[in-house]
Design a protein around this motif. Structure first.
Motif, short mmCIF file in Angstrom:
data_model
loop_
_atom_site.label_atom_id
_atom_site.label_comp_id
_atom_site.label_asym_id
_atom_site.label_seq_id
_atom_site.Cartn_x
_atom_site.Cartn_y
_atom_site.Cartn_z
N SER A 1 43.26 31.12 38.91
CA SER A 1 42.75 32.66 39.12
C SER A 1 43.19 33.54 37.72
O SER A 1 44.20 33.23 37.32
N THR B 1 44.34 36.27 37.63
CA THR B 1 45.65 37.30 37.91
C THR B 1 46.80 36.51 37.44
O THR B 1 48.04 36.88 37.44
N LEU C 1 46.60 37.95 33.62
CA LEU C 1 45.91 39.23 33.59
C LEU C 1 46.23 40.15 34.62
O LEU C 1 46.37 39.52 35.97
N THR C 2 46.34 41.49 34.37
CA THR C 2 46.63 42.31 35.38
C THR C 2 45.35 42.79 36.06
O THR C 2 44.24 42.41 35.49
N ALA C 3 45.27 43.37 37.27
CA ALA C 3 44.18 43.80 37.97
C ALA C 3 43.62 44.81 37.21
O ALA C 3 42.22 44.93 37.02
N THR C 4 43.99 45.67 36.28
CA THR C 4 43.32 46.62 35.58
C THR C 4 42.83 45.88 34.55
O THR C 4 41.48 46.39 34.11
N GLU C 5 43.18 45.03 33.83
CA GLU C 5 42.46 44.10 32.61
C GLU C 5 41.43 43.39 33.15
O GLU C 5 40.35 43.37 32.29
N VAL C 6 41.60 42.89 34.48
CA VAL C 6 40.31 42.14 34.92
C VAL C 6 39.29 43.13 35.20
O VAL C 6 38.04 42.95 34.89
N LEU D 1 40.11 31.74 35.32
CA LEU D 1 41.00 32.20 33.98
C LEU D 1 40.12 32.00 32.80
O LEU D 1 39.99 32.59 31.89
N TYR E 1 37.33 34.31 32.34
CA TYR E 1 38.07 35.72 31.57
C TYR E 1 38.41 35.39 30.09
O TYR E 1 38.17 36.25 29.15
#
Length: 95
Positions: free
Chosen positions: A17, A19, A22-27, A45, A48
């Protein structure tokens, strides 16, 4: 973090995943700024990781080698700046 994004080391299962690193904001920022390739199906991942590299100028062509540490570092630097701006902008402009 670079070790988590490195496919060669694979410290986790391939379909990890986003997350995990990465944070939810970055995603959310990556989903909004970097267009997906037409054949992209699963948002892992590794998916991303390519988006982060594309922020630094990586083209992600079929003949290109995987992005290296320098490209990922530049992409993460851009992502951090953009995510910080999104968070601050949301505080000042948001309802």
């Amino acid at each position: 973090m670079a070790g988590l994004l490195d496919d060669d080391a694979q410290p986790f299962r391939p379909g990890a995943s986003p997350t995990l690193a990465l944070t939810a904001t970055e995603v959310g920022v990556l989903d909004r700024l970097v267009n997906d390739k037409p054949k992209a199906r699963r948002k892992t991942l590794s998916h991303y990781r390519i988006k982060i590299a594309r922020l630094a100028g990586y083209r992600a062509r079929a003949s290109d080698p995987p992005p290296g540490n320098t490209v990922l570092w530049r992409g993460l630097s851009c992502l951090t700046d953009i995510a910080l701006g999104a968070m601050v902008g949301g505080e000042f402009v948001g309802d």
